[in-house]
Design an enzyme around this catalytic site. Sequence first.
Site: not given
Ligand SMILES: *Cc1c(COP(=O)(O)O)cnc(C)c1O
Length: 428
Positions: A143, A238, A266
């Site tokens: 994701y 990511d 995060k």
């Molecule tokens: C949570 C997450 C996102 C998206 O971040 P948001 O702040 O919710 O837009 C993208 N990549 C990874 C790996 C994530 O865990």
Amino acid sequence: MLTRSETAYAAAKQVMPGGVNSPVRAFRAVGGTPFFADHGAGPYLYDLDGNRYVDYLLSWGPLIWGHAHPRVIDSVVAAARRGTSFGVPTEWETEMAQLVIDLVPSVEVVRMVNSGTEAVMSALRLARAYTGRPCIVKFAGGYHGHADSLLVKAGSGVATFGLPDSPGVPAATAETTLVLPYNDVAAVQSLFAARGETIAAVIVEPVAGNMGCIPPVPGFLQALRDLTQQYGALLIFDEVMTGFRIALGGAQARFGVVPDLTTLGKVIGGGLPVGAYGGKREIMGWVAPDGPVYQAGTLSGNPLAMAAGLATLRMLQEEGEALYTRLEAYGRALVEAFLDAGAKHGIPVTGHALGGMFGLFFHPGPVRDYAAAAAADSQRYARFFHALLRRGVALAPSQLESGFVSAVHGEAELAWTVAAVADAMAEV
Ligand SMILES: *Cc1c(COP(=O)(O)O)cnc(C)c1O
């Protein structure tokens, strides 16, 4: 007699889609009514009805210092007193950029944004511009936020053109997203052999965290580094979830593989809305106003968010790697309790813990990719989740999410959780 959370949820459903501002909060994967937060304190989350939970959701990852840590709150309050947003630069932004550069091996220059989604969107635009190529490789079950080109369904082990995962995503956008199974080096090799010259970037969660927690198999990340280099594509880690959570320098520090670009989110915001993307100076030089790739934000580098993030990262820096060893030991003890309880009742389970992340699966293992994670018993997880909630322990409301440990989870919380896991397993 309805609980206060049930009443609040009924009201919320009248005015918001599903009663929530982010779909997973609606508990669809586990059933039942979501509980509403009243407040948090350290490792504990309290709901409107006065129930207390040892919290392993931690706002889906950001709260590595637990709820309402005094140093984070004091920084935010002090910043707020001076104004909430200026639209001109502040020194806090430079401090934050310098700290990220000091901590994250691949980052030489960084741009702050407002969410992980925005960080990933921007990094992909940059990668496509820099390479002059259209295609992005992602992994099934990975994701990367809800940007159009990444909302693409998991393939079935075969490299295919992507199909949109959501209506509203144009097929032409999804077609440039190529999906492969996680941890499958051979699949990446053959895709590059077939279409390497069209691939702008490979984007990967270096420890998968959005299909439960699944570590990379030895050699996987290095193979991605080697193949992207060989074919002139960029490697994007990511690290929105894994940044400052797997190690102080993220998964790239732990596994010793340095990507071209890194996305963060995060933890970097300490509980306020933040994202960031950064990498090699030469590539980041393409970003406006130094370069032609446009990307902007009214609230980017927001002072309250910088204050929360700086307090969070500085405390992590003070603790150093020892903190991550401690978080991982806690996660391992939790996973062991889960495995022991499963064995005792003849229930097939497996689990992983790495840094401040863990994953629990009702699956005999091994779980190395999305196909395995998705085959885990979701109904049993739903029962387990509710059995733990009743015992004052909050996991993520889906087996395909990671759990998180904070620096303020201690022996008392672990003992409470281990006992709750043993009881809950007997019930499911
Ligand atoms: C949570 C997450 C996102 C998206 O971040 P948001 O702040 O919710 O837009 C993208 N990549 C990874 C790996 C994530 O865990």
